[in-house]
Design a protein around this motif. Structure first.
Motif, PDB file in Angstrom:
ATOM      1  N   GLY A  52     -12.359  17.274  -1.829  1.00 14.74           N
ATOM      2  CA  GLY A  52     -13.732  17.258  -1.306  1.00 14.74           C
ATOM      3  C   GLY A  52     -14.042  18.529  -0.540  1.00 14.74           C
ATOM      4  O   GLY A  52     -15.095  19.152  -0.728  1.00 14.74           O
ATOM      5  N   GLN A  61      -5.555   7.415   5.338  1.00 12.25           N
ATOM      6  CA  GLN A  61      -6.478   8.550   5.382  1.00 12.25           C
ATOM      7  C   GLN A  61      -6.742   9.085   3.977  1.00 12.25           C
ATOM      8  O   GLN A  61      -5.855   9.092   3.114  1.00 12.25           O
ATOM      9  CB  GLN A  61      -5.945   9.676   6.274  1.00 12.25           C
ATOM     10  N   ALA A  67     -14.507   9.219  -5.438  1.00  9.46           N
ATOM     11  CA  ALA A  67     -14.209  10.635  -5.656  1.00  9.46           C
ATOM     12  C   ALA A  67     -15.461  11.486  -5.828  1.00  9.46           C
ATOM     13  O   ALA A  67     -15.369  12.698  -5.753  1.00  9.46           O
ATOM     14  CB  ALA A  67     -13.288  10.798  -6.865  1.00  9.46           C
ATOM     15  N   TRP A  87     -16.522   2.434   8.687  1.00  9.20           N
ATOM     16  CA  TRP A  87     -15.473   1.876   7.842  1.00  9.20           C
ATOM     17  C   TRP A  87     -14.984   0.569   8.466  1.00  9.20           C
ATOM     18  O   TRP A  87     -15.194   0.353   9.659  1.00  9.20           O
ATOM     19  CB  TRP A  87     -14.335   2.898   7.675  1.00  9.20           C
ATOM     20  N   PHE A 117     -12.792  11.258   7.275  1.00 10.02           N
ATOM     21  CA  PHE A 117     -11.838  10.908   6.223  1.00 10.02           C
ATOM     22  C   PHE A 117     -10.968   9.722   6.634  1.00 10.02           C
ATOM     23  O   PHE A 117      -9.947   9.448   5.998  1.00 10.02           O
ATOM     24  CB  PHE A 117     -10.926  12.093   5.896  1.00 10.02           C
ATOM     25  N   GLY A 118     -11.341   9.007   7.707  1.00  5.37           N
ATOM     26  CA  GLY A 118     -10.479   7.955   8.223  1.00  5.37           C
ATOM     27  C   GLY A 118      -9.310   8.575   8.967  1.00  5.37           C
ATOM     28  O   GLY A 118      -9.325   9.772   9.314  1.00  5.37           O
ATOM     29  N   TYR A 119      -8.274   7.752   9.194  1.00  4.05           N
ATOM     30  CA  TYR A 119      -7.152   8.250   9.974  1.00  4.05           C
ATOM     31  C   TYR A 119      -5.957   7.347   9.716  1.00  4.05           C
ATOM     32  O   TYR A 119      -6.109   6.148   9.488  1.00  4.05           O
ATOM     33  CB  TYR A 119      -7.515   8.245  11.466  1.00  4.05           C
ATOM     34  N   PHE A 139      -2.073  15.426  -5.740  1.00  2.00           N
ATOM     35  CA  PHE A 139      -2.748  15.984  -4.558  1.00  2.00           C
ATOM     36  C   PHE A 139      -1.981  17.127  -3.904  1.00  2.00           C
ATOM     37  O   PHE A 139      -2.325  17.552  -2.806  1.00  2.00           O
ATOM     38  CB  PHE A 139      -2.999  14.868  -3.538  1.00  2.00           C
ATOM     39  N   THR A 153     -18.952  10.406  -2.232  1.00  4.37           N
ATOM     40  CA  THR A 153     -18.597  10.911  -0.904  1.00  4.37           C
ATOM     41  C   THR A 153     -18.801  12.423  -0.805  1.00  4.37           C
ATOM     42  O   THR A 153     -19.351  12.923   0.167  1.00  4.37           O
ATOM     43  CB  THR A 153     -17.113  10.637  -0.633  1.00  4.37           C
ATOM     44  N   THR A 154     -18.360  13.124  -1.849  1.00  6.74           N
ATOM     45  CA  THR A 154     -18.409  14.585  -1.829  1.00  6.74           C
ATOM     46  C   THR A 154     -19.840  15.071  -2.048  1.00  6.74           C
ATOM     47  O   THR A 154     -20.289  16.037  -1.419  1.00  6.74           O
ATOM     48  CB  THR A 154     -17.479  15.138  -2.922  1.00  6.74           C
ATOM     49  N   LEU A 198     -18.671  18.123   8.333  1.00  9.92           N
ATOM     50  CA  LEU A 198     -18.080  16.800   8.101  1.00  9.92           C
ATOM     51  C   LEU A 198     -18.001  16.004   9.401  1.00  9.92           C
ATOM     52  O   LEU A 198     -18.130  14.784   9.417  1.00  9.92           O
ATOM     53  CB  LEU A 198     -16.681  16.930   7.486  1.00  9.92           C
ATOM     54  N   HIS A 207       0.801  -1.220   0.000  1.00  7.26           N
ATOM     55  CA  HIS A 207       0.000   0.000   0.000  1.00  7.26           C
ATOM     56  C   HIS A 207       0.838   1.277   0.000  1.00  7.26           C
ATOM     57  O   HIS A 207       0.640   2.173  -0.822  1.00  7.26           O
ATOM     58  CB  HIS A 207      -0.968  -0.005   1.185  1.00  7.26           C
TER      59      HIS A 207
HETATM   60  C1  HEM Z   1      -9.886   6.894   1.317  1.00  6.56           C
HETATM   61  C2  HEM Z   1     -13.749   9.436   2.853  1.00  6.56           C
HETATM   62  C3  HEM Z   1     -13.426  12.333  -1.050  1.00  6.56           C
HETATM   63  C4  HEM Z   1      -9.905   9.501  -2.815  1.00  6.56           C
HETATM   64  C5  HEM Z   1     -10.969   7.331   2.068  1.00  6.56           C
HETATM   65  C6  HEM Z   1     -11.392   6.738   3.328  1.00  6.56           C
HETATM   66  C7  HEM Z   1     -12.474   7.449   3.740  1.00  6.56           C
HETATM   67  C8  HEM Z   1     -12.737   8.486   2.763  1.00  6.56           C
HETATM   68  C9  HEM Z   1     -13.280   7.194   5.013  1.00  6.56           C
HETATM   69  C10 HEM Z   1     -10.729   5.547   4.053  1.00  6.56           C
HETATM   70  C11 HEM Z   1      -9.708   6.103   5.036  1.00  6.56           C
HETATM   71  C12 HEM Z   1      -8.989   5.119   5.937  1.00  6.56           C
HETATM   72  O1  HEM Z   1      -9.036   3.899   5.727  1.00  6.56           O
HETATM   73  O2  HEM Z   1      -8.340   5.610   6.899  1.00  6.56           O
HETATM   74  C13 HEM Z   1     -13.959  10.469   1.954  1.00  6.56           C
HETATM   75  C14 HEM Z   1     -14.924  11.552   2.137  1.00  6.56           C
HETATM   76  C15 HEM Z   1     -14.822  12.373   1.041  1.00  6.56           C
HETATM   77  C16 HEM Z   1     -13.812  11.792   0.168  1.00  6.56           C
HETATM   78  C17 HEM Z   1     -15.838  11.708   3.341  1.00  6.56           C
HETATM   79  C18 HEM Z   1     -15.572  13.646   0.699  1.00  6.56           C
HETATM   80  C19 HEM Z   1     -16.155  14.435   1.523  1.00  6.56           C
HETATM   81  C20 HEM Z   1     -12.470  11.813  -1.890  1.00  6.56           C
HETATM   82  C21 HEM Z   1     -12.116  12.362  -3.162  1.00  6.56           C
HETATM   83  C22 HEM Z   1     -11.145  11.554  -3.673  1.00  6.56           C
HETATM   84  C23 HEM Z   1     -10.863  10.499  -2.699  1.00  6.56           C
HETATM   85  C24 HEM Z   1     -12.710  13.609  -3.790  1.00  6.56           C
HETATM   86  C25 HEM Z   1     -10.491  11.792  -5.009  1.00  6.56           C
HETATM   87  C26 HEM Z   1      -9.563  11.647  -5.537  1.00  6.56           C
HETATM   88  C27 HEM Z   1      -9.568   8.591  -1.827  1.00  6.56           C
HETATM   89  C28 HEM Z   1      -8.500   7.610  -1.960  1.00  6.56           C
HETATM   90  C29 HEM Z   1      -8.492   6.859  -0.761  1.00  6.56           C
HETATM   91  C30 HEM Z   1      -9.567   7.393   0.072  1.00  6.56           C
HETATM   92  C31 HEM Z   1      -7.586   7.420  -3.148  1.00  6.56           C
HETATM   93  C32 HEM Z   1      -7.562   5.694  -0.403  1.00  6.56           C
HETATM   94  C33 HEM Z   1      -6.334   6.158   0.362  1.00  6.56           C
HETATM   95  C34 HEM Z   1      -5.441   5.045   0.870  1.00  6.56           C
HETATM   96  O3  HEM Z   1      -5.925   3.955   1.182  1.00  6.56           O
HETATM   97  O4  HEM Z   1      -4.230   5.272   0.967  1.00  6.56           O
HETATM   98  N1  HEM Z   1     -11.799   8.400   1.746  1.00  6.56           N
HETATM   99  N2  HEM Z   1     -13.322  10.656   0.759  1.00  6.56           N
HETATM  100  N3  HEM Z   1     -11.698  10.694  -1.632  1.00  6.56           N
HETATM  101  N4  HEM Z   1     -10.174   8.445  -0.595  1.00  6.56           N
HETATM  102 FE1  HEM Z   1     -11.694   9.601   0.101  1.00  6.56          FE
END
Ligand code: HEM
Length: 426
Positions: A372, A365, A256, A305, A359-361, A117, A259-260, A296, A106
């Protein structure tokens, strides 16, 4: 009933069902009893360990070796045989992306894919976002009444997502239907008949993702995060693998935008149901980023999650056995009074709102969090400036039944067009 660790299951734990009305309407409220009395419990109906307190959830997120994210996109309701047959027909093979990939693969992959980003790259998307919001607002501004979800809250984030990814904007309605099928497939409990329909949608989405990917691969490199991935796949196929590319293509379209879109609808609902807070934002738009962050926290779009225990491990005094599946209800953690003072209050001046778990942690994260946030901010800036007199209509909110993605399916608002500031002061 007895939990897999041999402990008895309390009546409340036995009765817990995230597909019941209380959790669907307000997951944080539905788990108040758990936060107060039994913060880690086994749910026999779900087959998961449910964790509801802020500190326990954060501890799980922090240790992604003991608590693997590999099940993050697993179907929470196993497929029926008929649904499996449908998926097979489409050669469905969703596997690891980023969000459900273990270490060390990962981090090696995430590190390769960070360029899209940086603050400068993200800021370059802002004018396009604003333009899209303005056009959508132009279309309704003289109307006096609208469902903001139908008019723009899903379409704008979807357009932005496709632009960010470099994916051609084709057939947005179809992509939206695919996303709903994906959400139900992953986090829902479709009935046996619905399962087949959902599997059709997911199968088609998988095929579509593959076609778009092949098209992009055959073209010269364009702008967008998917092109970055295609390029890294060419340079380092062992880090950014072929299987990753196809799975990611499907998962990221949903991650992407959905969620938003839901986060924006939640934020408008919360702010408009407090007219004094809305008026304050209209008078002081510099408060908007903090208000979006508080929304949020208070009403996030991702509310739960998952992780799986890779060994026997203790969480909040309870031993979760190896192989135990865990549902962290982040919405509940965000309402934990041990971390947030008066947690049920929407307080745009709260100084630790940013600590929320939406957004996780930790190492997984959300990578797209600032994209968003930017979209939410721009929506709020345009509406507070152009329609400060906006009001929420009396309405019953409905939600797509699932454990994790949450936001109203419609959001009806009204306003008096004669009061539009641009009419009074063109
Ligand atoms: C991962 C929420 C918007 C791309 C995540 C996770 C959550 C989350 C809960 C998992 C985190 C974890 O396991 O710790 C959200 C929310 C959003 C949002 C609430 C909007 C309000 C976006 C957008 C993108 C995106 C716009 C666009 C590119 C990703 C990616 C991951 C991720 C690539 C995986 C990261 C990893 O595992 O390293 N998001 N997300 N997210 N999100 Fe978002």
């Amino acid at each position: 009933p007895v939990a897999p660790n041999g402990c008895p299951v309390s009546p409340q734990a036995a009765g817990f069902d995230p597909f019941d009305r209380p959790y669907q309407l307000d997951p944080a409220e539905a788990l108040r009893w758990s936060r107060e009395q039994e913060p880690v419990f086994y749910s026999p109906r779900l087959g998961y360990w449910v964790v509801s307190r802020y500190a326990d959830i954060k501890a799980i997120f922090r240790d992604n070796l003991t608590f693997s994210p590999s099940i993050a996109l697993e179907k929470i309701t196993p497929s029926s045989d008929e649904a499996l047959a449908v998926l097979e027909r489409y050669d469905y093979g969703m596997h690891r992306t980023l969000v459900n990939e273990d270490e060390p693969a990962h981090m090696a992959r995430r590190r390769e894919l960070l360029d899209a980003f940086t603050p400068e790259v993200l800021e370059a998307h802002a004018p396009m976002v604003r333009q899209l919001v303005r056009e959508k607002l132009d279309a309704i501004i003289d109307r006096g009444r609208a469902d903001l979800v139908a008019e723009m809250f899903w379409e704008v984030p979807l357009t932005v997502a496709l632009h960010f990814l470099g994916v051609p904007e084709e057939d947005m309605e179809q992509l939206r239907r695919f996303s709903v099928a994906h959400t139900l497939n992953t986090w829902g409990r479709p009935s046996p008949e619905q399962q087949v329909e959902v599997a059709e949608g997911v199968g088609k989405f998988w095929q579509y993702s593959g076609q778009v990917l092949r098209k992009m691969q055959s073209q010269p490199r364009g702008h967008g995060w998917m092109y970055d991935m295609i390029e890294k796949n060419r340079q380092k196929p062992d880090v950014v693998t072929d299987s990753y590319l196809h799975s990611m293509m499907m998962a990221i379209i949903v991650a992407a935008h959905e969620t938003t879109a839901l986060a924006t609808a939640n934020a408008f609902r919360q702010l408009l149901s407090r007219p004094a807070v809305w008026a304050e934002l209209c008078d002081n738009p510099e408060l908007i980023p903090a208000a979006a962050e508080e929304c949020l926290r208070h009403s996030g779009s991702v509310v739960a999650w998952r992780r799986i225990a890779t060994r026997d491990a203790e969480v909040g005094g309870v031993t979760i056995p190896e192989g135990g599946r865990i549902l962290m209800v982040t919405a509940s953690g965000n309402h934990d009074p041990a971390h947030f003072e008066n947690p049920d209050e929407l307080d745009i001046y709260r100084d630790n709102a940013v600590d929320h778990l939406t957004f996780g942690y930790g190492s997984h994260q959300c990578m797209g969090k600032n994209l968003g946030r930017m979209e939410m901010r721009i929506f709020l800036e345009e509406f507070t400036r152009r329609l400060p007199q906006l009001e929420l209509e009396e309405q019953e909110f409905t939600f797509l039944p699932n454990t994790s993605f949450r936001g109203p399916e419609a959001l009806w608002v009204r306003w008096d067009p004669a009061q539009n500031p641009e009419r009074r002061d063109p």
